[in-house]
Design a protein around this motif. Structure first.
Motif, PDB file in Angstrom:
ATOM      1  N   SER A  79      15.290 -41.616 -43.836  1.00 58.08           N
ATOM      2  CA  SER A  79      14.515 -40.657 -44.628  1.00 58.08           C
ATOM      3  C   SER A  79      13.396 -41.351 -45.392  1.00 58.08           C
ATOM      4  N   ASN A  80      13.702 -42.520 -45.958  1.00 58.58           N
ATOM      5  CA  ASN A  80      12.676 -43.258 -46.693  1.00 58.58           C
ATOM      6  C   ASN A  80      11.547 -43.712 -45.775  1.00 58.58           C
ATOM      7  N   TYR A  81      11.903 -44.220 -44.600  1.00 63.69           N
ATOM      8  CA  TYR A  81      10.885 -44.673 -43.657  1.00 63.69           C
ATOM      9  C   TYR A  81      10.027 -43.504 -43.172  1.00 63.69           C
ATOM     10  N   TYR A  82      10.690 -42.372 -42.923  1.00 64.75           N
ATOM     11  CA  TYR A  82       9.903 -41.211 -42.472  1.00 64.75           C
ATOM     12  C   TYR A  82       9.011 -40.698 -43.597  1.00 64.75           C
ATOM     13  N   GLY A  83       9.487 -40.791 -44.834  1.00 65.74           N
ATOM     14  CA  GLY A  83       8.642 -40.402 -45.958  1.00 65.74           C
ATOM     15  C   GLY A  83       7.407 -41.281 -46.068  1.00 65.74           C
ATOM     16  N   LEU A  84       7.582 -42.584 -45.866  1.00 64.94           N
ATOM     17  CA  LEU A  84       6.435 -43.495 -45.871  1.00 64.94           C
ATOM     18  C   LEU A  84       5.505 -43.218 -44.692  1.00 64.94           C
ATOM     19  N   PHE A  85       6.103 -42.932 -43.527  1.00 57.81           N
ATOM     20  CA  PHE A  85       5.298 -42.584 -42.357  1.00 57.81           C
ATOM     21  C   PHE A  85       4.461 -41.342 -42.622  1.00 57.81           C
ATOM     22  N   MET A  86       5.076 -40.347 -43.283  1.00 63.01           N
ATOM     23  CA  MET A  86       4.347 -39.123 -43.599  1.00 63.01           C
ATOM     24  C   MET A  86       3.184 -39.405 -44.542  1.00 63.01           C
ATOM     25  N   MET A  87       3.418 -40.277 -45.520  1.00 62.93           N
ATOM     26  CA  MET A  87       2.358 -40.602 -46.460  1.00 62.93           C
ATOM     27  C   MET A  87       1.193 -41.272 -45.746  1.00 62.93           C
ATOM     28  N   LEU A  88       1.495 -42.123 -44.757  1.00 57.75           N
ATOM     29  CA  LEU A  88       0.447 -42.793 -44.000  1.00 57.75           C
ATOM     30  C   LEU A  88      -0.188 -41.849 -42.987  1.00 57.75           C
ATOM     31  N   PHE A  89       0.647 -41.099 -42.274  1.00 53.29           N
ATOM     32  CA  PHE A  89       0.156 -40.232 -41.197  1.00 53.29           C
ATOM     33  C   PHE A  89      -0.674 -39.076 -41.731  1.00 53.29           C
ATOM     34  N   VAL A  90      -0.255 -38.516 -42.851  1.00 54.43           N
ATOM     35  CA  VAL A  90      -0.958 -37.350 -43.390  1.00 54.43           C
ATOM     36  C   VAL A  90      -2.003 -37.766 -44.421  1.00 54.43           C
ATOM     37  N   ALA A  91      -1.541 -38.315 -45.550  1.00 55.15           N
ATOM     38  CA  ALA A  91      -2.462 -38.616 -46.643  1.00 55.15           C
ATOM     39  C   ALA A  91      -3.518 -39.649 -46.235  1.00 55.15           C
ATOM     40  N   PHE A  92      -3.075 -40.763 -45.644  1.00 55.24           N
ATOM     41  CA  PHE A  92      -4.014 -41.837 -45.309  1.00 55.24           C
ATOM     42  C   PHE A  92      -4.983 -41.410 -44.205  1.00 55.24           C
ATOM     43  N   VAL A  93      -4.450 -40.814 -43.125  1.00 52.35           N
ATOM     44  CA  VAL A  93      -5.316 -40.387 -42.019  1.00 52.35           C
ATOM     45  C   VAL A  93      -6.292 -39.307 -42.475  1.00 52.35           C
ATOM     46  N   ASP A  94      -5.800 -38.342 -43.247  1.00 53.04           N
ATOM     47  CA  ASP A  94      -6.682 -37.281 -43.726  1.00 53.04           C
ATOM     48  C   ASP A  94      -7.775 -37.840 -44.638  1.00 53.04           C
ATOM     49  N   MET A  95      -7.407 -38.774 -45.499  1.00 51.26           N
ATOM     50  CA  MET A  95      -8.414 -39.374 -46.377  1.00 51.26           C
ATOM     51  C   MET A  95      -9.418 -40.199 -45.578  1.00 51.26           C
ATOM     52  N   CYS A  96      -8.974 -40.806 -44.481  1.00 51.67           N
ATOM     53  CA  CYS A  96      -9.911 -41.537 -43.621  1.00 51.67           C
ATOM     54  C   CYS A  96     -10.936 -40.595 -43.001  1.00 51.67           C
ATOM     55  N   PHE A  97     -10.470 -39.429 -42.507  1.00 49.98           N
ATOM     56  CA  PHE A  97     -11.393 -38.440 -41.944  1.00 49.98           C
ATOM     57  C   PHE A  97     -12.368 -37.936 -43.011  1.00 49.98           C
ATOM     58  N   ILE A  98     -11.861 -37.671 -44.206  1.00 47.52           N
ATOM     59  CA  ILE A  98     -12.723 -37.193 -45.288  1.00 47.52           C
ATOM     60  C   ILE A  98     -13.735 -38.259 -45.674  1.00 47.52           C
ATOM     61  N   THR A  99     -13.272 -39.509 -45.768  1.00 46.90           N
ATOM     62  CA  THR A  99     -14.177 -40.610 -46.122  1.00 46.90           C
ATOM     63  C   THR A  99     -15.253 -40.791 -45.062  1.00 46.90           C
ATOM     64  N   ALA A 100     -14.868 -40.725 -43.788  1.00 45.97           N
ATOM     65  CA  ALA A 100     -15.843 -40.859 -42.703  1.00 45.97           C
ATOM     66  C   ALA A 100     -16.864 -39.726 -42.746  1.00 45.97           C
ATOM     67  N   SER A 101     -16.402 -38.505 -42.991  1.00 45.65           N
ATOM     68  CA  SER A 101     -17.310 -37.355 -43.054  1.00 45.65           C
ATOM     69  C   SER A 101     -18.310 -37.521 -44.193  1.00 45.65           C
ATOM     70  N   TYR A 102     -17.813 -37.897 -45.374  1.00 44.21           N
ATOM     71  CA  TYR A 102     -18.712 -38.010 -46.527  1.00 44.21           C
ATOM     72  C   TYR A 102     -19.586 -39.255 -46.457  1.00 44.21           C
ATOM     73  N   THR A 103     -19.153 -40.269 -45.740  1.00 48.41           N
ATOM     74  CA  THR A 103     -20.042 -41.417 -45.517  1.00 48.41           C
ATOM     75  C   THR A 103     -21.277 -40.988 -44.739  1.00 48.41           C
ATOM     76  N   GLN A 104     -21.061 -40.199 -43.676  1.00 51.03           N
ATOM     77  CA  GLN A 104     -22.188 -39.694 -42.893  1.00 51.03           C
ATOM     78  C   GLN A 104     -23.022 -38.704 -43.702  1.00 51.03           C
TER      79      GLN A 104
END
Length: 279
Positions: free
Chosen positions: A162-187
Motif C-alpha cells: 500500500s505504501n509503495y502504491y501510494g508513492l507510485f500514485m504520487m509520482l504517476f499522478v502529481a509528478f506527471v501532471d505537474m510535468c505536463f503543466i510545466t511544459a505547457s506553461y514553458t511554451q
C-alpha cells in the motif's frame, strides 16, 4: 467554506450554461472543475460537520473504504482537469488558428471522459489493498475522513504494498501532471515573451494567470500533504489533520472565487445578473 464552495461552484455552472458566449472549451473545463469541486467537498464536509455537531464519530468499514475511493478518485480527476486546462491555454496562445479545430466540443467531451476513467481506475487498488489487511490494533483514525494513508497505518501486518502504491500514485499522478503543466506553461511563457509590446504581453498573460492561480491553490497543499504524511512521526498530529482537510476543502472554495473575479466574461455576466445593467 463549504457554503461558499457550494454557492460559488453552482454560480459558475449557472452562468456558463445560461450564457451562449461562454460555450467554449475553457469554460467547459471550468464546469468540469466546478462539478468535481462540488462532489469532492460534499464527500468530506457533511461527515466532518456531523462529527463536530452531533458527535457522529463512527462509520462502517465498507463506508470508510467507499469514501476513501471517491476522495482519491476525484482528487486525481481534478488534477487531470487542471492539466487539460493548461493544454487548452497552450493551444489557444501558441496555436490560436488551430484552437477551434483541435479542441472541438467532441474532443473536450472525450477528454473529460478519459479523465474520469483514469481517476476511477488508478485509485481502485487503494480500497482493494486496504480491505485485505488485518486490523488488530485499533479502529480509530484521527482524520475527519478516510484518507488512505490514515487507514492502512492502522493495520498490524506488512503494508509496504500500500505504501509503495501510494508513492507510485504520487509520482504517476502529481509528478506527471505537474510535468505536463510545466511544459505547457514553458511554451506559453516563451510565446508571451516573444511578443513585441508590453501591453500585448500583459494581455496575453492575463488569459492564463487565472488558471495558474487555480493550479497553485490545488497542487501546493496536495503535494505538501502527501510529503508530510510520509514523515508523520516528526509532524504533530493536529498539523497532519489540518493539512489533510485544507488541501481538499480550500481549493473547492477558492476556485469559483478566483475564476469569478479574474475571468472578465464570468464577472460581467455575474454583475449583470445582480444589477440587470449592461456592462
Amino acid at each position: 467554506m463549504y457554503i461558499i464552495a457550494i454557492l460559488g461552484n453552482f454560480t459558475i455552472l449557472f452562468i456558463v450554461t445560461r450564457e451562449p458566449s461562454l460555450h467554449r472549451p475553457m469554460h467547459y473545463y471550468l464546469c468540469m472543475l466546478a462539478v468535481n469541486d462540488l462532489v469532492l467537498s460534499t464527500i468530506i464536509v457533511p461527515k466532518t460537520l456531523s462529527i463536530f455537531w452531533f458527535d457522529s464519530t463512527e462509520t462502517s468499514f465498507n463506508a470508510c473504504l467507499t469514501q476513501m475511493y471517491f476522495v482519491h478518485c476525484f482528487t486525481v480527476v481534478e488534477s487531470g482537469i487542471l492539466v487539460a486546462m493548461a493544454v487548452d491555454r497552450y493551444v489557444a496562445i501558441c496555436h490560436p488558428l488551430r484552437h477551434s479545430t483541435i479542441l472541438t466540443d467532441r474532443m473536450v467531451a472525450k477528454i473529460g471522459l478519459a479523465l474520469l476513467l483514469r481517476g476511477s481506475t488508478v485509485v481502485l487498488p487503494y480500497p482493494l489493498l486496504a480491505r485485505q489487511w488485518l486490523y488488530c490494533r485499533t479502529n480509530i483514525i484521527s482524520h475527519s475522513y478516510c484518507k488512505h494513508i490514515a487507514v492502512v497505518t492502522l493495520a498490524c501486518g506488512d503494508i509496504r504494498v500500500s505504501n509503495y502504491y501510494g508513492l507510485f500514485m504520487m509520482l504517476f499522478v502529481a509528478f506527471v501532471d505537474m510535468c505536463f503543466i510545466t511544459a505547457s506553461y514553458t511554451q506559453i511563457f516563451r510565446a508571451i515573451f516573444s511578443l513585441r509590446t508590453m501591453d500585448a504581453r500583459c494581455k496575453t498573460f492575463g488569459t492564463c494567470s487565472t488558471q495558474l492561480c487555480a493550479i497553485l491553490v490545488f497542487f501546493i497543499p496536495d503535494v505538501v500533504s502527501s510529503v508530510i504524511h510520509r514523515f508523520d512521526y516528526i509532524v504533530p498530529p493536529h498539523v497532519l489533520i489540518l493539512i489533510a482537510n485544507v488541501h481538499l476543502v480550500v481549493p473547492s472554495m477558492l476556485h469559483p472565487i478566483i475564476y469569478g473575479i479574474r475571468t472578465k466574461e464570468i464577472r460581467d455576466r455575474l454583475l449583470w445578473v445582480f444589477t440587470h445593467k449592461k456592462i
